[in-house]
Design an enzyme around this catalytic site. Structure first.
Site, PDB file in Angstrom:
ATOM      1  N   LYS A 162      -5.176  -3.124  11.958  1.00 50.17           N
ATOM      2  CA  LYS A 162      -6.403  -2.418  11.576  1.00 50.17           C
ATOM      3  C   LYS A 162      -6.680  -1.202  12.452  1.00 50.17           C
ATOM      4  O   LYS A 162      -7.304  -0.238  12.009  1.00 50.17           O
ATOM      5  CB  LYS A 162      -7.598  -3.380  11.624  1.00 50.17           C
ATOM      6  CG  LYS A 162      -7.535  -4.503  10.579  1.00 50.17           C
ATOM      7  CD  LYS A 162      -7.662  -3.968   9.163  1.00 50.17           C
ATOM      8  CE  LYS A 162      -7.772  -5.087   8.130  1.00 50.17           C
ATOM      9  NZ  LYS A 162      -7.759  -4.558   6.745  1.00 50.17           N
TER      10      LYS A 162
ATOM     11  N   SER B  75       0.994  -8.884  10.602  1.00 47.06           N
ATOM     12  CA  SER B  75      -0.106  -7.917  10.662  1.00 47.06           C
ATOM     13  C   SER B  75      -1.158  -8.232  11.718  1.00 47.06           C
ATOM     14  O   SER B  75      -1.897  -7.346  12.120  1.00 47.06           O
ATOM     15  CB  SER B  75      -0.771  -7.806   9.289  1.00 47.06           C
ATOM     16  OG  SER B  75      -1.207  -9.078   8.866  1.00 47.06           O
TER      17      SER B  75
ATOM     18  N   GLU C  81     -17.345  -2.904   6.961  1.00 49.30           N
ATOM     19  CA  GLU C  81     -17.419  -4.276   6.476  1.00 49.30           C
ATOM     20  C   GLU C  81     -16.255  -5.031   7.103  1.00 49.30           C
ATOM     21  O   GLU C  81     -15.247  -4.424   7.472  1.00 49.30           O
ATOM     22  CB  GLU C  81     -17.307  -4.317   4.945  1.00 49.30           C
ATOM     23  CG  GLU C  81     -15.879  -4.301   4.387  1.00 49.30           C
ATOM     24  CD  GLU C  81     -15.116  -3.018   4.661  1.00 49.30           C
ATOM     25  OE1 GLU C  81     -15.767  -1.975   4.857  1.00 49.30           O
ATOM     26  OE2 GLU C  81     -13.877  -3.058   4.700  1.00 49.30           O
TER      27      GLU C  81
END
Lengths: 412, 279
Positions: free
Chosen positions: A104, A394, A126
Site C-alpha cells: 500500500k 502483498s 478508507e
C-alpha cells in the site's frame, strides 16, 4: 511507456473506460475536482521532478526495490506431493518487506506527493484490513498533513493492531456503523466526507478502483511491483516467469504485478478472489468476478456482488482486505478479454496456506496474499519442474495473528 | 419547449407569485402501503412537485436521515418495479402533480436503461434525478430518457463554475436542482444570500426554473430560500418526521401519514410567504 496499438496496456480511454468498465460515475459536486485531479496527475506523471522525488522516497523511505525470493521449501513441499515428478518453482515478490508492511505504501507515496502538489491540506482515506489506513497515516505524518481514516466498525474490531498503529501515527480513525460496517461502507463515508470538504481535502483511495483517474493512477503507482519483478526474475533466470499470481480485493497489488506482463503472452496471469465460505454460498464470499455481475458503484462500472434489484451485497471473507463487493475496473476488462484468469480461494484454503507458509518459509503472510498462495499451492504441483510461478506476497501477517488465533481456537 | 407536467406546475406557481414546494420521500418507507398513503397525502397538504426516492443500498450523497429511510424501504422489500407501480397507482388518482424519481444509477443499470425509461414513462413518471450520472455519462441514461419523453433534471452545485455550467445544463430539462451546499443531504443550513447569488448565476445560463435543496428543514428556511428560487426542495426533514412517527419496531403508526402531512402543510405556508413584501 512502450505502448503499441494492439497492446493490452493502453487503457483507459480518455473518458476513463477500460472497454465498458471504469468511467466517472460521481455526484456533480465531485466532478470538477475529479477533472482537476486528472489534470494534476497528468502534469505530475510527465514532470521529471515528481518522478525523481517519488523514486527517492521509494528507495530511502519505503525500502524499494523489494526482494524477489525463491521459496525453496514450499517448492519442495509441492514437489513431494507429486512424488518428485512435477512442481514449478515458487517465487515471492516480497512486498510485505516494504515500510508499513504491505504494497500500500507504493500508492500512498505517489498520491501524497500529488495532494501536496494540488495544495490540499487534509487527507482522508478508507481502509478494510487497515493496511491502506496505516500507509495513509504514515505518509500523512511524513508530510505533516492531518489524516482521517474511515474504517468499518466490524473491521476496527478485527484489526485492532492496525487501528492503534494509525492512532500512533497521528491519524484519526472513524468507525463506520452504516450498512454492515465493512470496507464498502467505509468508502461511502469517505465519499460523504469528500463531497462535504471538497475544497481542502484530498481523498487518498487505496485500491485501483473508484472514478477515473484513480484506477489508472493507483495502477501506475503499483506497477513498480511488476516492473521490478520482471527485471529481478530476468536477472535470476534470464527469462520471464511462466505464471504470475496475486490476490484480488479491489485489486491494486494484482494490477501492479500484472500490468507490466500483460503484453507477454507466454506469462499466464492469475488473480485470486476471496471465496469465503464457498462461491455457492449466497452472500458468503467476496468473489465479485466469479460470483457477481457488472454494475455501477463508487464511481466506476465493474463486476459487483449484488442482488437482482441492483442492491449491493456485503460479501464475506476471512480477510478484511478482500471483503469488498467490487473490484477495480481494469480487472473486469481483463477478465472479459480472457487475458487474466480469475479464480476463488476459500477462507479455509487461505487459512491453511497461511500456516504452511509460516512453518515452511518462516514468513507469516497476511491473510490476503494467503489466498494467492492457496492458488499457487494448487497450480505448482501441476506444472513442470522447469517452470516458475511468481506470487505477490502483498503484506505481512502481523495484523492477522489475533484473528487467526481465534479461527484456530487459540486464546491470546 | 414542449409543455410537460413539470413546466406547467412551475408556471402555475410563478403565476401565483410563489416558489414551488418540492417534497422528497423514499418509496417504500416505512412500508409499501404507508408510503403510498404518504404519496397521496403530499399534494393535498400543499406539495407542488413530488420527488420519489428509489432506495439504494449505498446512497453515497445522502446523510443519515435519507440513508435510514432507504434502509427501512429495502428492509420492507421495496424494489424498482414496486416503485414504478406506486407511481402508476398514483396516476390513477392524480393526473397533474409531477413525479420525479430520484436515486442512484445501479438499480436502473441492472433493470436496463432502455427498458426503465419506457416503463417509467408508461407509469406516469415525469422526470429523473440520478445523483451519480454527471453530464459526462449522458449516453448512459440521460439521452434515452429524453428520447422517451422524460425530463432529466441535473444537479448544479457550488463547485459547478461558469465554465462547467453550460455542459451541466446542455441536456437538462424540467428544472435545475441547485444543491445549496457542498455536502450530503440533510446537513448544513444553506446561506440564503449565497443561494440567491448562485440562483442568479444559473439563471444567466438557462430559462429553466431553478429549485434549491439540501438543508431546507422548516417553513422559515423554505421562505428565505424561496425568495429567489423557483422551487424549494425538502427531503431529510420529511423522512425524519416519518422516522419519528414509527413504533419501537420501526413500523408505521396512526401518526405517520398525519406527521408528514402536517410538516408539508407548514412548509407550504412557508413558500407562500416567501415573496410577501419582497417587492
Amino acid at each position: 511507456m512502450n505502448t503499441t496499438p494492439n497492446s493490452l496496456r493502453n487503457g483507459p480511454d480518455d473518458r476513463g473506460f477500460f472497454g465498458i468498465y471504469g468511467g466517472r460515475f460521481v455526484a456533480e459536486t465531485l466532478m470538477p475536482l475529479i477533472l482537476e485531479l486528472e489534470q494534476a496527475y497528468e502534469d505530475a506523471r510527465n514532470d521529471p521532478s515528481f518522478k525523481a522525488e517519488l523514486a527517492n522516497l521509494s528507495t530511502h523511505y519505503a525500502g524499494r526495490p523489494s526482494a524477489l525470493y525463491y521459496a525453496e521449501r514450499l517448492t519442495e513441499w509441492c514437489r513431494e506431493k507429486t512424488g518428485g515428478k512435477f512442481g514449478a518453482e515458487i517465487w515471492f515478490k516480497r512486498e510485505e518487506l516494504n515500510h508499513t508492511g504491505s504494497h500500500k505504501i507504493n500508492n500512498c507515496l505517489g498520491q501524497i506527493l500529488l495532494a501536496r502538489r494540488m495544495g490540499k491540506t487534509r487527507i482522508i482515506a478508507e481502509t478494510g484490513a487497515g493496511q491502506h489506513g496505516v500507509a495513509s497515516a504514515t505518509v500523512s505524518a511524513r508530510f505533516g498533513l492531518p489524516c482521517m481514516v474511515y474504517m468499518g466498525a466490524v473491521d476496527v474490531e478485527r484489526q485492532k493492531p492496525n487501528v492503534f498503529r494509525m492512532k500512533l501515527l497521528g491519524a484519526e480513525v472513524t468507525p463506520v456503523t452504516s450498512g454492515a460496517g465493512t470496507l464498502k461502507d467505509a468508502m461511502n463515508e469517505a465519499l460523504r466526507d469528500w463531497v462535504t470538504n471538497v475544497e481542502n481535502t484530498y481523498y487518498l483511495i487505496g485500491t485501483a478502483a473508484g472514478p477515473h483517474p484513480y484506477p489508472a493512477m493507483v495502477r501506475d503507482f503499483q506497477s513498480v511491483i511488476g516492473t521490478e519483478t520482471k527485471e529481478q526474475f530476468f536477472a535470476a533466470k534470464g527469462r520471464l516467469p511462466d505464471a504470475i499470481v496475486a490476490c484480488i480485493g479491489g485489486g491494486s497489488n494484482a494490477i501492479g504485478l500484472f500490468h507490466p506482463f500483460l503484453d507477454d503472452p507466454s506469462v499466464a496471469i492469475c488473480g485470486v478472489e476471496a471465496g469465503g465460505h464457498g462461491i455457492d454460498v449466497e452472500n458468503g464470499h467476496a468473489a465479485s468476478m466469479t460470483g457477481g455481475r457488472p454494475g455501477v458503484l463508487h464511481g466506476n462500472r465493474t463486476y459487483l456482488l449484488q442482488d437482482g434489484d441492483g442492491q449491493i451485497l456485503e460479501g464475506h471473507s476471512i480477510s478484511a482486505g478482500l471483503d469488498y463487493p467490487g473490484v477495480g475496473p481494469e480487472h473486469s476488462w481483463l477478465r472479459d478479454t480472457g487475458r487474466v484468469t480469475y479464480v476463488p480461494a476459500t477462507d479455509k484454503e487461505a487459512l491453511d496456506a497461511f500456516q504452511i507458509c509460516s512453518r515452511l518459509e518462516g514468513i507469516i503472510p497476511a491473510l490476503e496474499p494467503s489466498h494467492a498462495l492457496a492458488q499457487v499451492l494448487k497450480m505448482a504441483p501441476t506444472m513442470d519442474k522447469s517452470k516458475s510461478i511468481v506470487m505477490c506476497l502483498s503484506g505481512r501477517g502481523d495484523k492477522d495473528v489475533f484473528s487467526v488465533a481465534g479461527h484456530l481456537g487459540e486464546t491470546m | 419547449m414542449t409543455e410537460t407536467r413539470i413546466s406547467r406546475r412551475f408556471a402555475e406557481c410563478a403565476a401565483a407569485g410563489r416558489p414551488a414546494l418540492v417534497t422528497f420521500v423514499t418509496a417504500g418507507d416505512p412500508d409499501l402501503e404507508t408510503s403510498f398513503e404518504i404519496l397521496k397525502a403530499l399534494p393535498k397538504a400543499g406539495a407542488d412537485v413530488v420527488e420519489l426516492g428509489m432506495p439504494f443500498s449505498d446512497p453515497m450523497a445522502d446523510g443519515p436521515a435519507i440513508q435510514a429511510a432507504g434502509q427501512r424501504a429495502l428492509h420492507g422489500g421495496q424494489t424498482l418495479a414496486k416503485t414504478l407501480d406506486m407511481v402508476r397507482r398514483f396516476r390513477e388518482i392524480d393526473a397533474a402533480t409531477p413525479i420525479v424519481l430520484m436515486g442512484y444509477y445501479n438499480p436502473i443499470y441492472v433493470f436496463g436503461s432502455e427498458r426503465f425509461v419506457v416503463a417509467a414513462k408508461a407509469a406516469g413518471v415525469d422526470g429523473l434525478i440520478i445523483v451519480d450520472l454527471p453530464p459526462e455519462a449522458d449516453d448512459e441514461l440521460c439521452l434515452p430518457a429524453l428520447a422517451a419523453g422524460l425530463n432529466f433534471i441535473r444537479l448544479a452545485t457550488p463547485t459547478t463554475d461558469d465554465a462547467r455550467l453550460p455542459a451541466v445544463l446542455a441536456n437538462t430539462s424540467g428544472f435545475v436542482y441547485y444543491v445549496s451546499i457542498t455536502g450530503i443531504t440533510g446537513s448544513a443550513t444553506p446561506n440564503a444570500t449565497r443561494v440567491a447569488e448562485a440562483v442568479g448565476r444559473i439563471k444567466r445560463h438557462t430559462a429553466l426554473p431553478v429549485a434549491v435543496g439540501f438543508g431546507v428543514r422548516d417553513a422559515a428556511t423554505a421562505a428565505a430560500i424561496g425568495r429567489d428560487a423557483d422551487g424549494v426542495v425538502v427531503g431529510s426533514a420529511l423522512v425524519a418526521a416519518i422516522a419519528a412517527s414509527l413504533d419501537a419496531d420501526g413500523r408505521a403508526t396512526a401518526k405517520t401519514v398525519p406527521a408528514v402531512a402536517a410538516l408539508v402543510g407548514d412548509l407550504a405556508s412557508g413558500v407562500r410567504t416567501a415573496r410577501v413584501g419582497a417587492r
